[in-house]
Design an enzyme around this catalytic site. Structure first.
Site, short mmCIF file in Angstrom:
data_model
loop_
_atom_site.label_atom_id
_atom_site.label_comp_id
_atom_site.label_asym_id
_atom_site.label_seq_id
_atom_site.Cartn_x
_atom_site.Cartn_y
_atom_site.Cartn_z
N ASP A 5 38.67 -8.05 2.02
CA ASP A 5 39.30 -9.24 1.43
C ASP A 5 38.99 -10.42 2.34
O ASP A 5 38.19 -10.31 3.28
CB ASP A 5 40.81 -9.00 1.21
CG ASP A 5 41.60 -8.90 2.52
OD1 ASP A 5 40.99 -8.92 3.61
OD2 ASP A 5 42.84 -8.80 2.44
N HIS A 6 39.65 -11.57 2.10
CA HIS A 6 39.40 -12.76 2.93
C HIS A 6 39.77 -12.52 4.39
O HIS A 6 39.12 -13.01 5.30
CB HIS A 6 40.17 -13.96 2.38
CG HIS A 6 41.66 -13.72 2.33
ND1 HIS A 6 42.24 -12.88 1.41
CD2 HIS A 6 42.66 -14.15 3.15
CE1 HIS A 6 43.55 -12.84 1.63
NE2 HIS A 6 43.82 -13.59 2.67
N CYS A 43 40.58 -5.09 5.71
CA CYS A 43 41.45 -6.20 5.30
C CYS A 43 42.17 -6.68 6.55
O CYS A 43 41.70 -6.43 7.66
CB CYS A 43 42.37 -5.81 4.14
SG CYS A 43 43.62 -4.56 4.46
N GLY A 44 43.28 -7.39 6.41
CA GLY A 44 43.96 -7.91 7.60
C GLY A 44 44.45 -6.79 8.50
O GLY A 44 44.20 -6.78 9.71
N THR A 45 45.15 -5.85 7.91
CA THR A 45 45.66 -4.71 8.67
C THR A 45 44.88 -3.43 8.42
O THR A 45 45.02 -2.46 9.18
CB THR A 45 47.12 -4.41 8.26
OG1 THR A 45 47.13 -4.15 6.84
CG2 THR A 45 48.06 -5.56 8.58
N GLY A 46 44.16 -3.37 7.32
CA GLY A 46 43.51 -2.13 6.88
C GLY A 46 44.41 -1.31 5.98
O GLY A 46 43.97 -0.36 5.33
N ILE A 47 45.69 -1.68 5.91
CA ILE A 47 46.65 -0.86 5.16
C ILE A 47 46.41 -0.97 3.65
O ILE A 47 46.23 0.04 2.96
CB ILE A 47 48.11 -1.27 5.50
CG1 ILE A 47 48.43 -0.98 6.97
CG2 ILE A 47 49.09 -0.50 4.60
CD1 ILE A 47 49.77 -1.55 7.44
N GLY A 48 46.41 -2.21 3.15
CA GLY A 48 46.31 -2.38 1.69
C GLY A 48 45.03 -1.77 1.13
O GLY A 48 45.05 -1.02 0.15
N HIS A 98 37.97 16.45 11.28
CA HIS A 98 39.07 17.23 10.70
C HIS A 98 39.36 16.89 9.25
O HIS A 98 39.88 17.74 8.53
CB HIS A 98 40.36 17.02 11.52
CG HIS A 98 40.31 17.72 12.85
ND1 HIS A 98 41.42 17.85 13.66
CD2 HIS A 98 39.28 18.32 13.51
CE1 HIS A 98 41.07 18.51 14.77
NE2 HIS A 98 39.78 18.79 14.70
N ARG A 112 38.92 26.00 9.17
CA ARG A 112 40.32 25.78 8.75
C ARG A 112 40.53 24.37 8.22
O ARG A 112 41.42 24.12 7.40
CB ARG A 112 41.29 26.11 9.88
CG ARG A 112 41.25 25.15 11.05
CD ARG A 112 42.25 25.58 12.15
NE ARG A 112 42.41 24.57 13.17
CZ ARG A 112 41.56 24.36 14.18
NH1 ARG A 112 40.48 25.10 14.29
NH2 ARG A 112 41.80 23.42 15.07
N HIS A 113 39.70 23.44 8.70
CA HIS A 113 39.84 22.06 8.22
C HIS A 113 39.39 21.93 6.76
O HIS A 113 39.93 21.11 6.02
CB HIS A 113 39.08 21.10 9.13
CG HIS A 113 39.55 21.19 10.55
ND1 HIS A 113 40.81 20.82 10.94
CD2 HIS A 113 38.94 21.68 11.67
CE1 HIS A 113 40.97 21.04 12.23
NE2 HIS A 113 39.84 21.57 12.70
C1 RB5 Z 1 46.19 -10.63 3.43
O1 RB5 Z 1 46.99 -11.67 3.85
C2 RB5 Z 1 46.77 -9.30 3.88
O2 RB5 Z 1 47.94 -9.03 3.19
C3 RB5 Z 1 45.79 -8.17 3.69
O3 RB5 Z 1 44.58 -8.48 4.30
C4 RB5 Z 1 46.18 -6.82 4.21
O4 RB5 Z 1 46.57 -6.89 5.54
C5 RB5 Z 1 47.11 -6.03 3.38
O5 RB5 Z 1 47.38 -4.85 3.60
#
Ligand code: RB5
Length: 150
Positions: free
Chosen positions: A8-9, A66-71, A99, A133-134
């Site tokens: 993303d941005h 992305c910003g955190t990689g989470i989304g 693994h 096992r993995h």
């Molecule tokens: C964008 O502001 C941010 O929400 C996105 O990059 C990401 O961190 C979401 O998980």
């Protein structure tokens, strides 16, 4: 090997550097996601791009930023038989291959610096799945998907 990379941005700047690094190493790179780092671009659309490239076989591996990689990792993990590993260090990236047989590496530009990101990328492409096992456990993930994905 063909690698799909998208962001993303918030992952745009790091994506440019990782893409160049992969190209210099001889990978064929499918680049997608935010066209620049200033206009807002959803991590959902960027995740779809990487996930569909890998899921369809257009790319063997993916890198999702992305910003955190989470989304973006959440999006990729909604695809059947895709395993996207959100990592913050080289050890995690290495283990995600050994693994978990992850096909997609995710990380956050607002979380890791370039040095750590490049170390994770190297580990992700150098390590092989250990099997044994993995493999049973990865098959267990598939069973969970089969029970819960419509
Ligand atoms: C964008 O502001 C941010 O929400 C996105 O990059 C990401 O961190 C979401 O998980």
């Amino acid at each position: 090997m063909t690698v799909s990379i998208a962001s993303d941005h918030a992952g745009y700047e790091l994506r440019q550097k990782i893409r160049k690094y992969l190209e210099e190493k001889g990978f064929e790179v499918l680049d997608g996601g935010a066209p620049n780092g200033t206009d807002s671009y959803s991590y959902v659309d960027a995740g779809i791009k990487v996930a569909e490239d890998v899921s369809s076989g257009r790319a063997e591996r993916g890198i999702a930023i992305c910003g955190t990689g989470i989304g973006i990792s959440l999006v990729c993990n909604k695809y059947k038989d895709l395993r996207c590993a959100l990592c913050t260090n080289e050890y995690m990236a290495k283990m995600s291959r050994q693994h978990n047989d992850a096909q997609i590496l995710a990380f956050g530009e607002r979380v890791v610096g370039l040095g750590v990101a490049l170390g994770m990328v190297d580990a992700f492409f150098e390590e092989e799945f250990a099997g044994g096992r993995h493999a049973d456990r990865v098959n267990g993930i598939r069973e969970v998907e089969n029970r819960n994905f419509k």
